[in-house]
Design an enzyme around this catalytic site. Structure first.
Site, PDB file in Angstrom:
ATOM      1  N   ASP A  98       1.181  -1.145   0.231  1.00 53.13           N
ATOM      2  CA  ASP A  98       0.060   0.294   0.221  1.00 53.13           C
ATOM      3  C   ASP A  98       0.919   1.121   0.425  1.00 53.13           C
ATOM      4  O   ASP A  98       1.557   1.352   1.020  1.00 53.13           O
ATOM      5  CB  ASP A  98      -1.354  -0.348   1.345  1.00 53.13           C
ATOM      6  CG  ASP A  98      -1.706   1.406   1.713  1.00 53.13           C
ATOM      7  OD1 ASP A  98      -2.939   0.778   0.584  1.00 53.13           O
ATOM      8  OD2 ASP A  98      -1.424   1.869   2.084  1.00 53.13           O
ATOM      9  N   TYR A 154       2.885  10.220  -0.392  1.00 51.60           N
ATOM     10  CA  TYR A 154       3.837   9.480   0.296  1.00 51.60           C
ATOM     11  C   TYR A 154       4.907   9.007  -0.023  1.00 51.60           C
ATOM     12  O   TYR A 154       5.949   8.946   0.814  1.00 51.60           O
ATOM     13  CB  TYR A 154       3.429   7.410   1.116  1.00 51.60           C
ATOM     14  CG  TYR A 154       2.021   7.027   1.584  1.00 51.60           C
ATOM     15  CD1 TYR A 154       1.560   7.946   2.224  1.00 51.60           C
ATOM     16  CD2 TYR A 154       2.378   5.857   1.538  1.00 51.60           C
ATOM     17  CE1 TYR A 154       0.449   7.650   2.580  1.00 51.60           C
ATOM     18  CE2 TYR A 154       0.641   5.752   1.971  1.00 51.60           C
ATOM     19  CZ  TYR A 154      -0.532   6.647   2.703  1.00 51.60           C
ATOM     20  OH  TYR A 154      -1.425   6.117   2.962  1.00 51.60           O
ATOM     21  N   LYS A 214      -3.303   5.909  -3.954  1.00 53.05           N
ATOM     22  CA  LYS A 214      -3.589   6.548  -3.805  1.00 53.05           C
ATOM     23  C   LYS A 214      -3.698   8.554  -4.553  1.00 53.05           C
ATOM     24  O   LYS A 214      -2.690   8.687  -5.095  1.00 53.05           O
ATOM     25  CB  LYS A 214      -4.077   7.452  -2.594  1.00 53.05           C
ATOM     26  CG  LYS A 214      -4.367   5.444  -1.249  1.00 53.05           C
ATOM     27  CD  LYS A 214      -4.665   5.591  -0.435  1.00 53.05           C
ATOM     28  CE  LYS A 214      -3.745   4.328   0.496  1.00 53.05           C
ATOM     29  NZ  LYS A 214      -2.825   4.337   1.078  1.00 53.05           N
ATOM     30  N   HIS A 263      -7.976   9.852  -1.971  1.00 51.32           N
ATOM     31  CA  HIS A 263      -7.108   9.443  -0.897  1.00 51.32           C
ATOM     32  C   HIS A 263      -8.144   9.414   0.395  1.00 51.32           C
ATOM     33  O   HIS A 263      -7.925   9.289   1.225  1.00 51.32           O
ATOM     34  CB  HIS A 263      -5.447   9.449  -1.173  1.00 51.32           C
ATOM     35  CG  HIS A 263      -4.828   9.043  -0.173  1.00 51.32           C
ATOM     36  ND1 HIS A 263      -3.629   9.660   0.065  1.00 51.32           N
ATOM     37  CD2 HIS A 263      -4.581   9.512   1.622  1.00 51.32           C
ATOM     38  CE1 HIS A 263      -2.700   9.072   1.205  1.00 51.32           C
ATOM     39  NE2 HIS A 263      -3.664   8.657   1.861  1.00 51.32           N
TER      40      HIS A 263
HETATM   41  P1  NDP Z   1      -0.160   0.909  12.166  1.00 44.71           P
HETATM   42  O1  NDP Z   1      -0.731   1.004  13.097  1.00 44.71           O
HETATM   43  O2  NDP Z   1       0.999  -0.123  10.553  1.00 44.71           O
HETATM   44  O3  NDP Z   1       1.846   1.473  12.961  1.00 44.71           O
HETATM   45  C1  NDP Z   1       2.865   1.371  12.213  1.00 44.71           C
HETATM   46  C2  NDP Z   1       3.652   2.073  12.934  1.00 44.71           C
HETATM   47  O4  NDP Z   1       3.761   1.126  14.330  1.00 44.71           O
HETATM   48  C3  NDP Z   1       5.217   2.639  13.012  1.00 44.71           C
HETATM   49  O5  NDP Z   1       5.406   3.204  13.701  1.00 44.71           O
HETATM   50  C4  NDP Z   1       6.088   1.170  13.238  1.00 44.71           C
HETATM   51  O6  NDP Z   1       7.529   1.511  13.492  1.00 44.71           O
HETATM   52  C5  NDP Z   1       5.727   0.403  14.474  1.00 44.71           C
HETATM   53  N1  NDP Z   1       5.148  -0.978  14.210  1.00 44.71           N
HETATM   54  C6  NDP Z   1       4.880  -1.741  13.251  1.00 44.71           C
HETATM   55  N2  NDP Z   1       5.093  -2.837  13.852  1.00 44.71           N
HETATM   56  C7  NDP Z   1       5.523  -3.236  15.163  1.00 44.71           C
HETATM   57  C8  NDP Z   1       5.418  -3.809  16.380  1.00 44.71           C
HETATM   58  N3  NDP Z   1       5.718  -4.974  15.744  1.00 44.71           N
HETATM   59  N4  NDP Z   1       5.830  -3.945  17.186  1.00 44.71           N
HETATM   60  C9  NDP Z   1       5.803  -2.394  17.370  1.00 44.71           C
HETATM   61  N5  NDP Z   1       6.052  -1.498  17.030  1.00 44.71           N
HETATM   62  C10 NDP Z   1       5.757  -1.588  15.211  1.00 44.71           C
HETATM   63  O7  NDP Z   1       0.360   3.035  11.399  1.00 44.71           O
HETATM   64  P2  NDP Z   1       0.471   3.906   9.816  1.00 44.71           P
HETATM   65  O8  NDP Z   1      -0.651   4.376   9.855  1.00 44.71           O
HETATM   66  O9  NDP Z   1       1.156   3.689   8.946  1.00 44.71           O
HETATM   67  O10 NDP Z   1      -1.196   2.207   9.372  1.00 44.71           O
HETATM   68  C11 NDP Z   1      -0.635   1.522   7.721  1.00 44.71           C
HETATM   69  C12 NDP Z   1      -0.216   2.075   6.793  1.00 44.71           C
HETATM   70  O11 NDP Z   1      -2.087   2.265   6.646  1.00 44.71           O
HETATM   71  C13 NDP Z   1      -0.165   3.529   6.622  1.00 44.71           C
HETATM   72  O12 NDP Z   1       1.625   2.731   6.576  1.00 44.71           O
HETATM   73  C14 NDP Z   1      -0.709   3.223   5.211  1.00 44.71           C
HETATM   74  O13 NDP Z   1       0.279   2.442   3.893  1.00 44.71           O
HETATM   75  C15 NDP Z   1      -1.485   3.038   5.464  1.00 44.71           C
HETATM   76  N6  NDP Z   1      -2.711   4.413   6.120  1.00 44.71           N
HETATM   77  C16 NDP Z   1      -3.984   5.052   5.102  1.00 44.71           C
HETATM   78  C17 NDP Z   1      -3.912   6.668   5.488  1.00 44.71           C
HETATM   79  C18 NDP Z   1      -5.473   6.803   4.307  1.00 44.71           C
HETATM   80  O14 NDP Z   1      -5.115   7.924   4.817  1.00 44.71           O
HETATM   81  N7  NDP Z   1      -5.731   5.922   3.651  1.00 44.71           N
HETATM   82  C19 NDP Z   1      -3.923   7.093   6.557  1.00 44.71           C
HETATM   83  C20 NDP Z   1      -2.161   5.855   7.854  1.00 44.71           C
HETATM   84  C21 NDP Z   1      -2.112   4.785   7.130  1.00 44.71           C
HETATM   85  P3  NDP Z   1       8.789   0.681  12.312  1.00 44.71           P
HETATM   86  O15 NDP Z   1       8.181   0.879  11.165  1.00 44.71           O
HETATM   87  O16 NDP Z   1      10.147   1.227  12.988  1.00 44.71           O
HETATM   88  O17 NDP Z   1       8.522  -0.443  12.993  1.00 44.71           O
HETATM   89  C1  1BO Z   2      -2.581  13.048   5.068  1.00 47.65           C
HETATM   90  C2  1BO Z   2      -2.119  11.641   5.734  1.00 47.65           C
HETATM   91  C3  1BO Z   2      -2.352  10.871   5.003  1.00 47.65           C
HETATM   92  C4  1BO Z   2      -2.311   9.399   5.608  1.00 47.65           C
HETATM   93  O1  1BO Z   2      -2.136   9.123   4.458  1.00 47.65           O
END
Ligand code: NDP
Ligand code: 1BO
Length: 317
Positions: A47, A52, A81, A114
């Site tokens: 994704d 990003y 997106k 998005h």
């Molecule tokens: P997540 O809930 O996936 O959390 C990610 C965070 O958790 C990072 O800081 C990562 O750090 C940490 N992490 C990951 N695995 C572990 C673990 N096993 N133990 C402890 N910490 C962990 O958050 P996201 O907001 O990134 O959501 C996931 C994905 O969803 C995004 O990356 C994106 O692709 C999508 N998304 C879409 C959005 C939208 O508007 N459509 C908005 C937000 C997200 P590290 O990398 O250092 O391991």
């Molecule tokens: C502004 C936030 C975007 C995350 O998908």
């Protein structure tokens, strides 16, 4: 030999891996290796988004893993997106070509709007005036959708989805489209269970993708008052009972609810941990206990653009 992830089936007949790799905030320098590691581990769904700023690096990693024979293009499922500054007809045509070029792909498996809000075009991705106030545009997301339908007809995109749309906005798309959304991507985790939106989507044959499934502990604007899902005592007990971790339980909870789920990590050990969720099952009681943790806590509220007429969070779901 990499393990395999179950597929969901979209209403248009396309299948998609239920577990994918998130890449928001995966920085240049980290993301190429993270995507390569993820593909080696068995992730087949990635994704990303124009906003990003990492599509180019993801493209490099994907190309490398195809060239070294680990995967073929048709074994991978890549979602991107359409960003808020690209909502008008001409800009949607431009945006898909930019994303495909960066990703070095001929087609996207899924393309989503998005956010429903449009921002002024032709400037930075977060356009602001001299007082730091966001500059909106007045493009209706229905206009964007109509162009995205053309992208499907042109073969540039296989499936269409929506992200951060509320139920009324999703319904408005359904009522005014020839190609229906097959997937809705929203923030979803035990502290924001999205059960009403899930039911709404289910009734319309739409599968929900849970973003921030670990309630992203590193969202840039988080404060120390925000609840910390990964320290949740009740979920810790469930995790210990199964010999698993809290992140694994949160991911498994989504899979058992029938959702797609896209945890992000750039660390190999966590990529493995987050993938290692297919060898245990939460009981009905576990599921209920986790459901009961819901507090409708939303990290990605974007309340600094709440004056936009399409800001999605004015209604409960
Ligand atoms: P997540 O809930 O996936 O959390 C990610 C965070 O958790 C990072 O800081 C990562 O750090 C940490 N992490 C990951 N695995 C572990 C673990 N096993 N133990 C402890 N910490 C962990 O958050 P996201 O907001 O990134 O959501 C996931 C994905 O969803 C995004 O990356 C994106 O692709 C999508 N998304 C879409 C959005 C939208 O508007 N459509 C908005 C937000 C997200 P590290 O990398 O250092 O391991
Ligand atoms: C502004 C936030 C975007 C995350 O998908």
């Amino acid at each position: 030999m990499a393990k395999s992830v179950p597929f969901v089936k979209f209403s248009n007949g396309q299948k998609y891996p239920q577990l994918g790799l998130g890449t928001w905030l995966s920085k240049e320098g980290d993301v190429i290796q993270a995507v390569k590691d993820a593909i080696d581990i068995g992730y087949r769904h990635i994704d990303t988004a124009f906003a990003y700023g990492n599509e180019e690096e993801i493209g490099i990693a994907v190309k490398a893993k195809i060239e070294d024979g680990t995967v073929t293009r048709d074994q991978l499922y890549v979602t991107s997106k359409l960003w808020n500054t690209f909502h008008s007809t001409a800009k949607v045509f431009e945006a898909i070509d930019v994303s495909l070029k960066k990703l070095q792909l001929d087609y996207l498996d899924m393309y989503m709007i998005h956010w429903p809000m449009s921002y002024v075009e032709g400037r930075e991705i977060f356009p602001k005036d001299e007082n730091g106030k966001f500059i909106f545009a007045d493009v209706d997301y229905l206009e964007s959708w109509k162009v995205m339908e053309k992208l499907v007809q042109q073969g540039k995109v296989h499936s269409l989805g929506l992200s951060n749309f509320n139920s009324e906005q999703i319904q408005r798309i359904i009522d005014n489209s020839t190609i229906k959304p097959v997937n809705v991507q929203v923030e979803c985790n035990p502290y924001l269970d999205q059960s009403q939106l899930m039911n709404f989507c289910k009734e319309r044959g739409i599968i929900l993708t849970a973003y921030s499934p670990l309630a992203n502990p590193t969202v840039p604007w988080k404060t120390s008052d925000d609840p910390k899902l990964l320290s949740d005592e009740k979920i810790k007990i469930i995790a210990a009972k199964h010999g698993k971790t809290v992140p694994q339980v949160c991911i498994r909870w989504q899979l058992q609810r029938g959702n797609m789920v896209i945890p992000k990590s750039v660390k190999r050990q966590r990529l493995e941990e987050n993938f290692n969720v297919f060898d245990f099952e939460l009981t009905e009681e576990d599921m209920k206990t986790i459901d009961a943790q819901n507090m409708n806590y939303r990290a990605l509220h974007l309340n600094w653009v709440s004056e936009h007429k399409y800001w999605p969070f004015r209604i409960p779901f």
